[in-house]
Design a protein around this motif. Structure first.
Motif, PDB file in Angstrom:
ATOM      1  N   SER A   1       5.364  22.978  -1.041  1.00 59.91           N
ATOM      2  CA  SER A   1       5.410  21.600  -0.531  1.00 59.91           C
ATOM      3  C   SER A   1       3.988  21.054  -0.553  1.00 59.91           C
ATOM      4  N   ILE A   2       3.867  19.732  -0.454  1.00 63.42           N
ATOM      5  CA  ILE A   2       2.536  19.138  -0.249  1.00 63.42           C
ATOM      6  C   ILE A   2       2.569  18.440   1.099  1.00 63.42           C
ATOM      7  N   ALA A   3       1.583  18.752   1.952  1.00 64.09           N
ATOM      8  CA  ALA A   3       1.620  18.293   3.342  1.00 64.09           C
ATOM      9  C   ALA A   3       0.413  17.403   3.624  1.00 64.09           C
ATOM     10  N   VAL A   4       0.668  16.102   3.585  1.00 62.01           N
ATOM     11  CA  VAL A   4      -0.392  15.111   3.781  1.00 62.01           C
ATOM     12  C   VAL A   4      -0.105  14.273   5.034  1.00 62.01           C
ATOM     13  N   THR A   5       1.104  13.737   5.139  1.00 60.82           N
ATOM     14  CA  THR A   5       1.452  12.753   6.180  1.00 60.82           C
ATOM     15  C   THR A   5       1.363  13.354   7.584  1.00 60.82           C
ATOM     16  N   GLU A   6       0.868  12.544   8.517  1.00 55.72           N
ATOM     17  CA  GLU A   6       0.697  13.028   9.893  1.00 55.72           C
ATOM     18  C   GLU A   6       1.345  12.069  10.895  1.00 55.72           C
TER      19      GLU A   6
ATOM     20  N   ALA B   1      -1.528   9.234  11.744  1.00 59.65           N
ATOM     21  CA  ALA B   1      -2.124   8.573  10.564  1.00 59.65           C
ATOM     22  C   ALA B   1      -1.067   8.080   9.588  1.00 59.65           C
ATOM     23  N   GLY B   2       0.137   8.633   9.653  1.00 58.91           N
ATOM     24  CA  GLY B   2       1.169   8.263   8.681  1.00 58.91           C
ATOM     25  C   GLY B   2       0.674   8.534   7.279  1.00 58.91           C
ATOM     26  N   GLY B   3       0.823   7.548   6.412  1.00 61.20           N
ATOM     27  CA  GLY B   3       0.419   7.731   5.019  1.00 61.20           C
ATOM     28  C   GLY B   3      -1.048   7.409   4.768  1.00 61.20           C
TER      29      GLY B   3
ATOM     30  N   GLY C   1       3.533   6.519  -1.669  1.00 60.13           N
ATOM     31  CA  GLY C   1       3.052   5.134  -1.588  1.00 60.13           C
ATOM     32  C   GLY C   1       4.194   4.170  -1.304  1.00 60.13           C
ATOM     33  N   THR C   2       4.132   3.508  -0.146  1.00 61.04           N
ATOM     34  CA  THR C   2       5.157   2.506   0.188  1.00 61.04           C
ATOM     35  C   THR C   2       4.977   1.293  -0.723  1.00 61.04           C
ATOM     36  N   GLY C   3       5.927   0.377  -0.652  1.00 59.31           N
ATOM     37  CA  GLY C   3       5.827  -0.846  -1.460  1.00 59.31           C
ATOM     38  C   GLY C   3       4.543  -1.615  -1.175  1.00 59.31           C
ATOM     39  N   GLU C   4       4.161  -1.669   0.112  1.00 60.51           N
ATOM     40  CA  GLU C   4       2.942  -2.412   0.467  1.00 60.51           C
ATOM     41  C   GLU C   4       1.731  -1.779  -0.226  1.00 60.51           C
ATOM     42  N   VAL C   5       1.672  -0.453  -0.143  1.00 63.73           N
ATOM     43  CA  VAL C   5       0.530   0.253  -0.739  1.00 63.73           C
ATOM     44  C   VAL C   5       0.507   0.037  -2.257  1.00 63.73           C
TER      45      VAL C   5
ATOM     46  N   ILE D   1       4.107  15.692   9.107  1.00 61.84           N
ATOM     47  CA  ILE D   1       5.519  15.286   9.229  1.00 61.84           C
ATOM     48  C   ILE D   1       6.061  14.752   7.896  1.00 61.84           C
ATOM     49  N   HIS D   2       7.389  14.719   7.828  1.00 69.33           N
ATOM     50  CA  HIS D   2       8.122  14.242   6.639  1.00 69.33           C
ATOM     51  C   HIS D   2       7.743  15.057   5.395  1.00 69.33           C
ATOM     52  N   ILE D   3       7.599  16.349   5.520  1.00 68.17           N
ATOM     53  CA  ILE D   3       7.114  17.167   4.411  1.00 68.17           C
ATOM     54  C   ILE D   3       8.286  17.661   3.555  1.00 68.17           C
ATOM     55  N   GLY D   4       8.355  17.140   2.334  1.00 69.30           N
ATOM     56  CA  GLY D   4       9.463  17.478   1.431  1.00 69.30           C
ATOM     57  C   GLY D   4       9.501  18.968   1.118  1.00 69.30           C
ATOM     58  N   ASN D   5      10.675  19.567   1.273  1.00 68.13           N
ATOM     59  CA  ASN D   5      10.907  21.009   1.105  1.00 68.13           C
ATOM     60  C   ASN D   5      10.250  21.829   2.209  1.00 68.13           C
TER      61      ASN D   5
HETATM   62  C1  LIG Z   1      12.093  11.373   1.471  1.00 73.05           C
HETATM   63  C2  LIG Z   1      10.649  11.479   1.884  1.00 73.05           C
HETATM   64  C3  LIG Z   1       9.879  12.522   1.383  1.00 73.05           C
HETATM   65  C4  LIG Z   1       8.555  12.650   1.773  1.00 73.05           C
HETATM   66  N1  LIG Z   1       7.832  13.695   1.304  1.00 73.05           N
HETATM   67  C5  LIG Z   1       6.560  13.876   1.724  1.00 73.05           C
HETATM   68  C6  LIG Z   1       5.829  15.026   1.328  1.00 73.05           C
HETATM   69  O1  LIG Z   1       6.341  15.873   0.579  1.00 73.05           O
HETATM   70  N2  LIG Z   1       4.568  15.175   1.795  1.00 73.05           N
HETATM   71  C7  LIG Z   1       3.981  14.257   2.614  1.00 73.05           C
HETATM   72  O2  LIG Z   1       2.845  14.455   2.998  1.00 73.05           O
HETATM   73  N3  LIG Z   1       4.660  13.161   3.029  1.00 73.05           N
HETATM   74  C8  LIG Z   1       5.928  12.948   2.600  1.00 73.05           C
HETATM   75  N4  LIG Z   1       6.639  11.842   3.007  1.00 73.05           N
HETATM   76  C9  LIG Z   1       6.012  10.884   3.902  1.00 73.05           C
HETATM   77  C10 LIG Z   1       5.576   9.617   3.186  1.00 73.05           C
HETATM   78  O3  LIG Z   1       4.516   9.899   2.319  1.00 73.05           O
HETATM   79  C11 LIG Z   1       5.193   8.610   4.283  1.00 73.05           C
HETATM   80  O4  LIG Z   1       6.399   8.205   4.906  1.00 73.05           O
HETATM   81  C12 LIG Z   1       4.444   7.431   3.714  1.00 73.05           C
HETATM   82  O5  LIG Z   1       3.158   7.832   3.290  1.00 73.05           O
HETATM   83  C13 LIG Z   1       4.272   6.307   4.737  1.00 73.05           C
HETATM   84  O6  LIG Z   1       3.811   6.816   5.965  1.00 73.05           O
HETATM   85  P1  LIG Z   1       4.586   6.440   7.299  1.00 73.05           P
HETATM   86  O7  LIG Z   1       6.034   6.662   7.102  1.00 73.05           O
HETATM   87  O8  LIG Z   1       3.947   7.122   8.452  1.00 73.05           O
HETATM   88  O9  LIG Z   1       4.373   4.894   7.455  1.00 73.05           O
HETATM   89  P2  LIG Z   1       3.043   4.174   7.963  1.00 73.05           P
HETATM   90  O10 LIG Z   1       1.891   4.690   7.182  1.00 73.05           O
HETATM   91  O11 LIG Z   1       2.985   4.245   9.436  1.00 73.05           O
HETATM   92  O12 LIG Z   1       3.342   2.691   7.525  1.00 73.05           O
HETATM   93  C14 LIG Z   1       4.212   1.831   8.268  1.00 73.05           C
HETATM   94  C15 LIG Z   1       4.306   0.494   7.541  1.00 73.05           C
HETATM   95  O13 LIG Z   1       2.997  -0.081   7.432  1.00 73.05           O
HETATM   96  C16 LIG Z   1       2.674  -0.312   6.074  1.00 73.05           C
HETATM   97  N5  LIG Z   1       1.251  -0.018   5.862  1.00 73.05           N
HETATM   98  C17 LIG Z   1       0.591   1.111   6.200  1.00 73.05           C
HETATM   99  N6  LIG Z   1      -0.691   1.029   5.804  1.00 73.05           N
HETATM  100  C18 LIG Z   1      -0.839  -0.172   5.232  1.00 73.05           C
HETATM  101  C19 LIG Z   1      -1.948  -0.849   4.632  1.00 73.05           C
HETATM  102  N7  LIG Z   1      -3.138  -0.287   4.531  1.00 73.05           N
HETATM  103  N8  LIG Z   1      -1.724  -2.099   4.150  1.00 73.05           N
HETATM  104  C20 LIG Z   1      -0.508  -2.663   4.203  1.00 73.05           C
HETATM  105  N9  LIG Z   1       0.555  -2.070   4.753  1.00 73.05           N
HETATM  106  C21 LIG Z   1       0.396  -0.844   5.266  1.00 73.05           C
HETATM  107  C22 LIG Z   1       3.546   0.659   5.285  1.00 73.05           C
HETATM  108  O14 LIG Z   1       3.755   0.222   3.958  1.00 73.05           O
HETATM  109  C23 LIG Z   1       4.820   0.630   6.097  1.00 73.05           C
HETATM  110  O15 LIG Z   1       5.572  -0.479   5.755  1.00 73.05           O
HETATM  111  C24 LIG Z   1       7.978  11.699   2.653  1.00 73.05           C
HETATM  112  C25 LIG Z   1       8.761  10.653   3.143  1.00 73.05           C
HETATM  113  C26 LIG Z   1      10.075  10.532   2.771  1.00 73.05           C
HETATM  114  C27 LIG Z   1      10.909   9.419   3.328  1.00 73.05           C
END
Ligand SMILES: Cc1cc2nc3c(=O)[nH]c(=O)nc-3n(C[C@H](O)[C@H](O)[C@H](O)COP(=O)(O)OP(=O)(O)OC[C@H]3O[C@@H](n4cnc5c(N)ncnc54)[C@H](O)[C@@H]3O)c2cc1C
Length: 418
Positions: free
Chosen positions: A133-138, A141-143, A379-383, A166-170
């Motif tokens: 797995s790759i573990a980045v999200t916290e 800090a979220g993404g 990367g979310t749509g915003e990112v 958190i949300h760590i795939g596999n």
């Molecule tokens: C099915 C699935 C598999 C996943 N697998 C992995 C994995 O293997 N490893 C891992 O590490 N993570 C994984 N993730 C986590 C995923 O990478 C995070 O959900 C994602 O990075 C967003 O973080 P967050 O959910 O905490 O949202 P947040 O970072 O809290 O963001 C919340 C909202 O704010 C927006 N936002 C945040 N920052 C900004 C900015 N700078 N400018 C504009 N808008 C912003 C976001 O787009 C979002 O709409 C997985 C998630 C899912 C759903």
């Protein structure tokens, strides 16, 4: 939803070799014979992590798709990876998610690990005995990679890692996690403050929280890791100390984004097929609903998006395979629009089914739930839009696909391969 095998559409021919087409057929057969019969059970038991499908994919050597032959892999590359994920996602996005989640850290290892590390880790992935797995999200800090709070400090003998992911795939299948942790004091720039560590799942101090099912992707685990003073040796550092941001971004842009693009594409195709099947068999006014001009118009919209999404998904990874410096923004765009278009088509599909869409035993509501899961990761749509705007405005970023073009080229060693 159909699991019937189908030939690649003509528009993909420029990107597919004979080997890719064989893989396409094998993936379709696997999806029909092994995944489709399990899909209903995966949905009915969301608290269960699906291990059998992972084992079956491992036995076929599919986790080895981007592992070079030198390290026991098949070395078939990025397009081959997209073929597998796309074709399996058409039948079960959760099964495809299991495959893609391990292929992201495999990319990180391939790009940043030392030769000795590759020799140690990659053959285990290739023979199916080790998933990653790759573990980045916290949690806090979220993404936002720059906000990572997990720390790693050197005690003179080992690196000691503490923090939560958190949300760590596999999370529940991986035998080792590629963990990004902070190794520098506050104030040091993120491009030098983070480091990537391989942490075996049986290391003392590492706990994986009980599996909690999400809205969709039932059978796939994306859970929480807690690291409480987990000790790992220097040898487990991937890349250099301070290179963690690069490991995370390189893996995410070159592997994570195309992988999620392929999952979205599979869901998209399933939504269109489910809808056309439904509307051609549901009769009204002496003919099928598909004859009504208003409905045909919406089917046309869905088909337009699907055809464009296919090209986007395959074109950028084809460039990577060829070692051509594709623009990172193309990989980002494929993930962004691939999700947006699929989500729109799934929504159309729901509306075109009327109340039937809501039937718990009908696959469409599963597609609707599953497509929500391709928005946040890699990367979310915003990112993605931030990066696309930067590209439009000519603002510079590291171009991973250019910097790593030599490493990411798969077709070049044998351009004559059929
Ligand atoms: C099915 C699935 C598999 C996943 N697998 C992995 C994995 O293997 N490893 C891992 O590490 N993570 C994984 N993730 C986590 C995923 O990478 C995070 O959900 C994602 O990075 C967003 O973080 P967050 O959910 O905490 O949202 P947040 O970072 O809290 O963001 C919340 C909202 O704010 C927006 N936002 C945040 N920052 C900004 C900015 N700078 N400018 C504009 N808008 C912003 C976001 O787009 C979002 O709409 C997985 C998630 C899912 C759903």
């Amino acid at each position: 939803m159909t699991a019937t095998p189908a030939a690649p559409p003509p528009a993909l021919r420029p990107y597919l070799t004979a080997r890719h087409e064989t893989l396409w057929q094998e993936a379709d057969a696997f999806a029909a014979e092994e995944v489709a019969p399990r899909a209903a059970r995966m949905e009915a038991t969301p608290r269960r992590v699906e291990r059998k499908v992972a084992e079956l994919m491992a036995a076929r050597g599919w986790f080895a798709v981007t592992v070079p032959t030198e390290f026991g892999g098949s070395g078939t590359g990025h397009v081959a990876k997209t073929v597998l994920i796309h074709r399996i996602a058409r039948v079960s996005a959760a099964a495809a998610a299991i495959l893609q989640a391990t292929l992201i850290p495999v990319g990180g290892l391939f790009l940043f690990a030392s030769y000795e590390q590759k020799k140690h880790w990659l053959p285990q992935v290739a023979d199916g005995s080790l998933l990653l797995s790759i573990a980045v999200t916290e949690p806090a800090a979220g993404g936002h990679i720059g906000g990572i709070e997990t720390t790693a400090t050197y005690d003179g003998k080992n690196w000691v890692i503490t923090g939560s992911k958190i949300h760590i795939g596999n999370s529940h299948l991986a035998g080792a996690h590629l963990v990004i942790a902070r190794t520098a004091a506050a104030g040091v720039t993120s491009s030098q403050a983070l480091t990537a560590f391989l942490v075996e799942s049986d290391r003392k101090g590492l706990t994986v929280a009980d599996h909690r099912p999400g809205l969709g992707l039932h059978g796939f685990s994306a859970g929480r890791l807690d690291l409480d003073r987990v000790r790992v040796p220097e040898d487990n550092i991937v890349g250099e100390v301070g290179q963690g941001l690069h490991v995370a971004q390189g893996s995410s842009i070159l592997y994570g984004r195309p992988n999620l693009t392929a999952v979205s594409l599979g869901i998209h195709e399933a939504a269109v097929t489910t809808t056309t099947t439904y509307l051609t068999t549901r009769l009204r006014y002496g003919g099928p609903l598909a004859d009504l001009p208003v409905l045909r118009d919406r089917i046309g919209e869905m088909e337009a998006r699907l055809r464009a999404a296919r090209i986007l998904a395959y074109q950028a990874v084809h460039l990577l395979d060829e070692g051509l410096p594709c623009d990172d923004a193309d990989l980002i765009n494929a993930k962004y629009l691939g999700h947006q278009w699929a989500a729109q088509s799934v929504r159309d599909a729901m509306e075109l089914h009327g109340a039937q869409a809501l039937d718990a035993d009908y696959p469409l509501q599963r597609l609707w739930r599953d497509i929500q899961h391709t928005y946040p990761p890699a990367g979310t749509g915003e990112v993605q839009r931030i990066r696309l705007a930067d590209a439009a405005l000519g603002e510079a970023h590291i171009q991973w696909s250019q910097r790593l073009a030599a490493e990411t080229a798969w077709a070049r060693p044998d351009p004559t391969a059929a």
